[in-house]
Design a protein around this motif. Structure first.
Motif, PDB file in Angstrom:
ATOM      1  N   CYS A 106       0.831  -1.210   0.000  1.00 50.11           N
ATOM      2  CA  CYS A 106       0.000   0.000   0.000  1.00 50.11           C
ATOM      3  C   CYS A 106       0.865   1.259   0.000  1.00 50.11           C
ATOM      4  N   CYS A 144       1.724   3.499  -3.129  1.00 57.80           N
ATOM      5  CA  CYS A 144       0.841   4.549  -3.652  1.00 57.80           C
ATOM      6  C   CYS A 144       0.295   5.459  -2.558  1.00 57.80           C
ATOM      7  N   HIS A 145       0.031   4.893  -1.388  1.00 62.50           N
ATOM      8  CA  HIS A 145      -0.600   5.710  -0.338  1.00 62.50           C
ATOM      9  C   HIS A 145       0.418   6.363   0.584  1.00 62.50           C
TER      10      HIS A 145
END
Ligand code: HEC
Ligand code: HEC
Length: 252
Positions: A151, A154-155
């Motif tokens: 994750c 991108c986050h």
């Protein structure tokens, strides 16, 4: 191929965006008008004074499943409002509200929420350490053999978000996170290039719940477990590489 090449590209773009600060569009938006829209004193009323659900500080409401907006990137919020208005992101509550806003009003109200600095967090609820640990691993390294990308790619580290495209998810309400992952799974919410549809479908129920509990349990640096606030800026957070947990069970 994006799976390998995109993260590096994303980080590069973010560095550039961070250096440049706010976009011109954000800087040009009328934050005062945005506040009037949020309070509902704006005429004609767009039908849903935002504060009733998202709060004036953008803290949202976990019990009701209303997302936190403070900490969310300006561009991502404007884009979400456009998608609600067009029905591309179907939602019975947000569709009529967003459809009543003009493009400029979407920009103004997003600029208002993106410029807030100090929305309180809810107190942390009891979390299961094993589950949270599993979520932390998914966040940091994903589950490559199952096609689940980390994750953080991108986050951002601790789900802080990587503006303009990638929303913050660290510290977001669990009810909302769970609901969105389910919507991605069902294909109700398509999002960009179906990236999240793919990821959510690769996840088992257990992994999904672990990710939800982990991200919902995060509090940005300086926030106490009781939810005391911290200085947050509407600008892009500094990019960084998330620390990989020291000992990850089953991984050499
Ligand atoms: C009656 C309650 C209600 C009101 C009023 C309301 N919202 Fe929402 N909002 C929601 C709910 C519920 C969702 C989550 C919908 C979904 O599942 O996509 C949401 C989602 C959003 C999102 C997406 C957040 C994300 O992380 O993707 C944005 C942006 C947003 N609202 C902005 C606004 C603005 C701006 C207003 C006022 C013009 C407003 N909302 C008024 C309930 C409300
Ligand atoms: C390759 C990039 C990428 C990866 C990896 C990724 N996401 Fe996402 N995620 C996105 C994008 C882009 C969005 C915004 C929705 C859209 O437009 O697709 C998003 C949206 C979300 C949302 C909805 C947030 C909101 O405010 O509505 C959640 C929850 C989420 N991701 C969870 C995760 C979890 C958990 C992981 C790791 C298992 C993950 N994502 C990995 C790109 C990614």
């Amino acid at each position: 191929m994006w799976r390998l090449s995109q993260p590096a590209l994303t980080v590069g773009l973010i560095l550039a965006a961070g250096a440049a600060g706010q976009t011109q569009e954000f800087a040009d938006a009328d934050v005062e008008n945005g506040q009037a829209i949020a309070v509902g004193t704006f005429e004609p009323s767009p039908g849903g004074a935002c504060f009733r659900c998202h709060g004036m500080e953008g803290a949202g409401d976990g019990a009701a499943g209303f997302p936190r907006l403070t900490d969310q990137a300006y561009e991502y919020m404007v884009e979400s409002l456009r998608e609600y208005a067009s029905g591309e992101r179907p939602n019975q509550i947000m569709q009529p509200i967003a459809a009543a806003l003009s493009e400029q009003e979407m920009r103004d109200v997003s600029a208002y929420y993106a410029s807030l600095e100090d929305a309180p967090y809810p107190p942390q609820t009891d979390v299961e350490p094993d589950v949270v640990q599993q979520g932390a691993i998914l966040s940091a390294i994903g589950a490559p053999e199952e096609g689940i990308q980390a994750c953080v790619n991108c986050h951002g580290p601790e789900g802080i978000g990587l503006p303009p495209t990638y929303p913050f998810i660290g510290g977001q309400h669990a009810t909302y996170l769970r609901q969105q992952l389910e919507l991605f799974r069902q294909g109700e919410r398509q999002g960009q290039n179906g990236i999240m549809v793919y990821i959510a479908r690769q996840m088992t129920d257990e992994q999904l719940e672990a990710a939800v509990q982990y991200f919902a349990s995060l509090r940005p640096e300086g926030v106490t477990p009781e939810g005391e606030s911290r200085p947050v800026t509407g600008a892009a957070p500094p990019p960084g590489i998330a620390p990989i947990p020291e000992d990850i069970p089953g991984v050499d």
